[in-house]
Design an enzyme around this catalytic site. Structure first.
Site, mmCIF file in Angstrom:
data_model
loop_
_atom_site.group_PDB
_atom_site.id
_atom_site.type_symbol
_atom_site.label_atom_id
_atom_site.label_comp_id
_atom_site.label_asym_id
_atom_site.label_seq_id
_atom_site.Cartn_x
_atom_site.Cartn_y
_atom_site.Cartn_z
ATOM 1 N N TYR A 98 -1.647 -1.025 10.959
ATOM 2 C CA TYR A 98 -1.940 -1.570 9.626
ATOM 3 C C TYR A 98 -0.765 -1.275 8.686
ATOM 4 O O TYR A 98 -0.233 -2.166 8.018
ATOM 5 C CB TYR A 98 -3.237 -0.962 9.062
ATOM 6 C CG TYR A 98 -3.403 -1.196 7.576
ATOM 7 C CD1 TYR A 98 -3.692 -2.467 7.086
ATOM 8 C CD2 TYR A 98 -3.221 -0.157 6.644
ATOM 9 C CE1 TYR A 98 -3.811 -2.699 5.720
ATOM 10 C CE2 TYR A 98 -3.338 -0.378 5.288
ATOM 11 C CZ TYR A 98 -3.633 -1.649 4.822
ATOM 12 O OH TYR A 98 -3.736 -1.873 3.469
ATOM 13 N N SER A 122 0.838 -1.199 0.000
ATOM 14 C CA SER A 122 0.000 0.000 0.000
ATOM 15 C C SER A 122 0.869 1.243 0.000
ATOM 16 O O SER A 122 1.992 1.232 0.543
ATOM 17 C CB SER A 122 -0.852 -0.024 1.275
ATOM 18 O OG SER A 122 -1.437 1.224 1.511
ATOM 19 N N LYS A 168 2.165 -3.824 6.783
ATOM 20 C CA LYS A 168 2.555 -3.868 5.361
ATOM 21 C C LYS A 168 4.067 -3.677 5.214
ATOM 22 O O LYS A 168 4.718 -4.357 4.423
ATOM 23 C CB LYS A 168 1.816 -2.774 4.566
ATOM 24 C CG LYS A 168 0.317 -3.014 4.429
ATOM 25 C CD LYS A 168 0.033 -4.176 3.508
ATOM 26 C CE LYS A 168 -1.430 -4.542 3.471
ATOM 27 N NZ LYS A 168 -1.718 -5.819 2.837
HETATM 28 P P1 NAD Z 1 -10.966 -7.090 1.298
HETATM 29 O O1 NAD Z 1 -11.154 -7.110 2.769
HETATM 30 O O2 NAD Z 1 -12.148 -6.819 0.436
HETATM 31 O O3 NAD Z 1 -10.304 -8.473 0.813
HETATM 32 C C1 NAD Z 1 -9.420 -9.209 1.616
HETATM 33 C C2 NAD Z 1 -9.921 -10.650 1.629
HETATM 34 O O4 NAD Z 1 -9.031 -11.451 2.414
HETATM 35 C C3 NAD Z 1 -11.306 -10.795 2.243
HETATM 36 O O5 NAD Z 1 -12.141 -11.523 1.364
HETATM 37 C C4 NAD Z 1 -11.061 -11.566 3.546
HETATM 38 O O6 NAD Z 1 -12.162 -12.411 3.863
HETATM 39 C C5 NAD Z 1 -9.788 -12.335 3.225
HETATM 40 N N1 NAD Z 1 -8.941 -12.664 4.374
HETATM 41 C C6 NAD Z 1 -8.486 -11.853 5.336
HETATM 42 N N2 NAD Z 1 -7.712 -12.527 6.195
HETATM 43 C C7 NAD Z 1 -7.645 -13.804 5.751
HETATM 44 C C8 NAD Z 1 -6.995 -14.974 6.201
HETATM 45 N N3 NAD Z 1 -6.263 -14.970 7.320
HETATM 46 N N4 NAD Z 1 -7.138 -16.125 5.498
HETATM 47 C C9 NAD Z 1 -7.901 -16.157 4.376
HETATM 48 N N5 NAD Z 1 -8.557 -15.069 3.900
HETATM 49 C C10 NAD Z 1 -8.423 -13.913 4.581
HETATM 50 O O7 NAD Z 1 -9.800 -6.050 0.989
HETATM 51 P P2 NAD Z 1 -9.294 -5.460 -0.397
HETATM 52 O O8 NAD Z 1 -9.676 -4.042 -0.444
HETATM 53 O O9 NAD Z 1 -9.672 -6.353 -1.507
HETATM 54 O O10 NAD Z 1 -7.722 -5.516 -0.154
HETATM 55 C C11 NAD Z 1 -6.928 -6.605 -0.594
HETATM 56 C C12 NAD Z 1 -5.503 -6.392 -0.123
HETATM 57 O O11 NAD Z 1 -5.023 -5.153 -0.625
HETATM 58 C C13 NAD Z 1 -5.340 -6.327 1.394
HETATM 59 O O12 NAD Z 1 -4.148 -6.976 1.746
HETATM 60 C C14 NAD Z 1 -5.230 -4.840 1.673
HETATM 61 O O13 NAD Z 1 -4.498 -4.565 2.835
HETATM 62 C C15 NAD Z 1 -4.501 -4.353 0.423
HETATM 63 N N6 NAD Z 1 -4.758 -2.946 0.131
HETATM 64 C C16 NAD Z 1 -6.049 -2.503 0.008
HETATM 65 C C17 NAD Z 1 -6.300 -1.164 -0.237
HETATM 66 C C18 NAD Z 1 -7.714 -0.671 -0.350
HETATM 67 O O14 NAD Z 1 -7.926 0.532 -0.239
HETATM 68 N N7 NAD Z 1 -8.725 -1.484 -0.578
HETATM 69 C C19 NAD Z 1 -5.228 -0.273 -0.387
HETATM 70 C C20 NAD Z 1 -3.933 -0.752 -0.279
HETATM 71 C C21 NAD Z 1 -3.702 -2.102 -0.019
HETATM 72 C C1 UD1 Z 2 -6.814 5.193 4.047
HETATM 73 C C2 UD1 Z 2 -5.849 4.677 5.092
HETATM 74 C C3 UD1 Z 2 -4.682 3.991 4.377
HETATM 75 C C4 UD1 Z 2 -5.199 2.897 3.456
HETATM 76 C C5 UD1 Z 2 -6.179 3.519 2.465
HETATM 77 C C6 UD1 Z 2 -6.800 2.523 1.539
HETATM 78 C C7 UD1 Z 2 -6.045 6.185 7.008
HETATM 79 C C8 UD1 Z 2 -5.364 7.241 7.836
HETATM 80 N N1 UD1 Z 2 -5.369 5.767 5.914
HETATM 81 O O1 UD1 Z 2 -6.119 6.105 3.234
HETATM 82 O O2 UD1 Z 2 -3.803 3.409 5.324
HETATM 83 O O3 UD1 Z 2 -4.137 2.289 2.747
HETATM 84 O O4 UD1 Z 2 -7.251 4.139 3.202
HETATM 85 O O5 UD1 Z 2 -7.636 1.637 2.240
HETATM 86 O O6 UD1 Z 2 -7.126 5.722 7.347
HETATM 87 N N2 UD1 Z 2 -12.256 11.442 3.910
HETATM 88 C C9 UD1 Z 2 -13.238 12.300 4.358
HETATM 89 N N3 UD1 Z 2 -14.356 11.765 4.910
HETATM 90 C C10 UD1 Z 2 -14.562 10.416 5.048
HETATM 91 C C11 UD1 Z 2 -13.545 9.539 4.576
HETATM 92 C C12 UD1 Z 2 -12.402 10.092 4.024
HETATM 93 O O7 UD1 Z 2 -13.098 13.503 4.254
HETATM 94 O O8 UD1 Z 2 -15.615 9.998 5.575
HETATM 95 C C13 UD1 Z 2 -11.043 12.007 3.270
HETATM 96 C C14 UD1 Z 2 -9.748 11.679 3.984
HETATM 97 O O9 UD1 Z 2 -9.472 12.624 4.967
HETATM 98 C C15 UD1 Z 2 -8.754 11.682 2.807
HETATM 99 C C16 UD1 Z 2 -9.578 11.195 1.623
HETATM 100 O O10 UD1 Z 2 -10.946 11.425 1.987
HETATM 101 O O11 UD1 Z 2 -8.328 13.008 2.543
HETATM 102 C C17 UD1 Z 2 -9.398 9.728 1.311
HETATM 103 O O12 UD1 Z 2 -9.636 8.976 2.506
HETATM 104 P P1 UD1 Z 2 -9.635 7.382 2.506
HETATM 105 O O13 UD1 Z 2 -10.547 6.882 1.449
HETATM 106 O O14 UD1 Z 2 -9.922 6.938 3.916
HETATM 107 O O15 UD1 Z 2 -8.168 6.976 2.081
HETATM 108 P P2 UD1 Z 2 -6.758 7.428 2.712
HETATM 109 O O16 UD1 Z 2 -6.920 8.317 3.870
HETATM 110 O O17 UD1 Z 2 -5.902 7.888 1.603
#
Ligand code: NAD
Ligand code: UD1
Length: 337
Positions: free
Chosen positions: A148, A124, A152
């Site tokens: 979190y 991330s 990572k």
């Molecule tokens: P998500 O929660 O929708 O998907 C993660 C999946 O992993 C879920 O289906 C959950 O049931 C499964 N899971 C969790 N722990 C497990 C375990 N121990 N064994 C088996 N299955 C397990 O999340 P996502 O948004 O699809 O994210 C996927 C990956 O990307 C995650 O590692 C997350 O940290 C990373 N990531 C997500 C974002 C984001 O904003 N969505 C941003 C940066 C990184």
């Molecule tokens: C957040 C997480 C980051 C994670 C990423 C993707 C935090 C501090 N960071 O990032 O670790 O990798 O999500 O899952 O939580 N905002 C509002 N109102 C809301 C929600 C968000 O104003 O109800 C604003 C936030 O202040 C930010 C932007 O929207 O400026 C995006 O927020 P968000 O979607 O939560 O993502 P990140 O903060 O970038």
């Protein structure tokens, strides 16, 4: 070719399964369903015409994981399984270190025993902490501001050390910026539990009438309109980034690191106005104090991914918002019960 997809019923994993199937790969999905639902498999089948192999289980369960590698010949692993709620990670850090760090180490140990040496990991942009400048390049310093993010970063460091000791492995760390959007079919999208932490799911729920008002965290940042700036990337572009990594890097030994972002920064208000245009309704909002741990601006320099992977995000803000809105209005309660 079988690709093990951990967390494959989750938000990013499910979209990646569709792209994998469409490119002729066979995803083998492992998920414990702690943050996703089985109905996602029906939706993947509806869209792609193929139902992926699904084995329910936890990546921390060594015997279970070994049985998966015994049963299927796996070529590469794309590892999405993990927990991702920043607030919860502050309350329950051990849960995050156990699931995200220990879970990954067990997965790698099982891969090693099964002689599978190709891994793509969901990292991330959070690993850049509060960046000194934007756009962010892969060689910028890393840091963490919450458990979190630290999980990572720890996984990245463990994987680098492991790859250094095992030079024939290929490990690709993909640092995602802010994934948003949904599949164009309107059948798959993000289905957060409880109150969404992330901006776009919250805005979508306001638009559909599930929530009254958006709280905007801070309007006094040093940004053009005072609200936070992020690099929102369409989830299908992100999924395609995994395909590119699989094709180009999966059999290139080394530790490979890529930003997956668009390179475009958008403010909170940009997103709200875009949603109002697409959904043709006002999104009520109020300004609130800054959220702890938020940074003013975070967006990628995506040129390295383009140069090496030949991948570039194609979908713009309108597609991100239109696809989110289609998913949210067709499925006001997400995937339901
Ligand atoms: P998500 O929660 O929708 O998907 C993660 C999946 O992993 C879920 O289906 C959950 O049931 C499964 N899971 C969790 N722990 C497990 C375990 N121990 N064994 C088996 N299955 C397990 O999340 P996502 O948004 O699809 O994210 C996927 C990956 O990307 C995650 O590692 C997350 O940290 C990373 N990531 C997500 C974002 C984001 O904003 N969505 C941003 C940066 C990184
Ligand atoms: C957040 C997480 C980051 C994670 C990423 C993707 C935090 C501090 N960071 O990032 O670790 O990798 O999500 O899952 O939580 N905002 C509002 N109102 C809301 C929600 C968000 O104003 O109800 C604003 C936030 O202040 C930010 C932007 O929207 O400026 C995006 O927020 P968000 O979607 O939560 O993502 P990140 O903060 O970038």
């Amino acid at each position: 070719m079988n690709v093990l997809v951990t967390g494959g019923t989750g938000y990013i994993g499910s979209h990646t399964c569709i792209q994998l199937i469409q490119q002729g790969y066979s995803p083998v999905v492992v998920d414990n369903l702690c943050n996703s639902k089985k109905v996602v498999l029906d939706r993947i089948e509806q869209v792609s015409g193929v139902r992926p192999i699904f084995i329910q289980g936890d990546i921390r369960d060594d015997a279970f994981l070994k049985s998966v590698f015994d049963e299927y010949t796996i070529d590469s692993v794309i590892h999405f399984a993990g927990l991702k709620a920043v607030g919860e990670s502050v309350e329950k850090p051990l849960k995050y270190y156990d699931n995200n760090v220990s879970g990954t180490l067990r997965l790698v140990q099982t891969m090693e025993a099964a002689n599978v040496k190709s891994l793509i990991f969901s990292s991330s942009a959070t690993v850049y902490g509060d960046p000194a400048s934007v756009p962010i390049k892969e060689n910028f310093p890393t840091s963490a501001t919450n458990p979190y993010g630290r999980s990572k970063l720890m996984v990245e460091e463990c994987l680098r050390d492991f790859q250094h000791a095992n030079p024939d492995w290929s490990i690709t760390l993909l640092r995602y910026f802010n994934p948003v959007g949904a599949h164009t079919s309107g059948l798959l999208g993000e289905d957060p539990r409880g109150t969404p932490n992330n901006l776009l799911p919250f805005v979508a729920q306001v638009a559909v009438g599930r929530r009254q008002k958006l709280g905007i965290f801070g309007n006094d940042y040093p940004t053009p309109d005072g609200t936070g700036v992020r690099d929102y990337i369409h989830v299908v572009d992100l999924a395609d980034g995994h395909l590119a990594a699989l094709e180009k890097m999966a059999h290139q030994p080394g530790t490979h690191i890529f930003n997956l972002g668009t390179g475009q920064g958008k403010s909170v208000l940009d997103m709200v106005y875009a949603f109002e245009r697409v959904a043709e309704r006002p999104i009520p909002y109020e300004f609130k104090p800054r959220r702890a741990g938020d940074v003013a601006e975070c967006y990628a320099d995506p040129t390295y991914a383009e140069a090496i992977l030949g991948w570039k995000a194609k979908r713009g803000l309108n597609s991100m918002v239109e696809d989110t809105w289609r998913w949210q209005s067709n499925n006001p309660d997400g995937y339901g019960d």
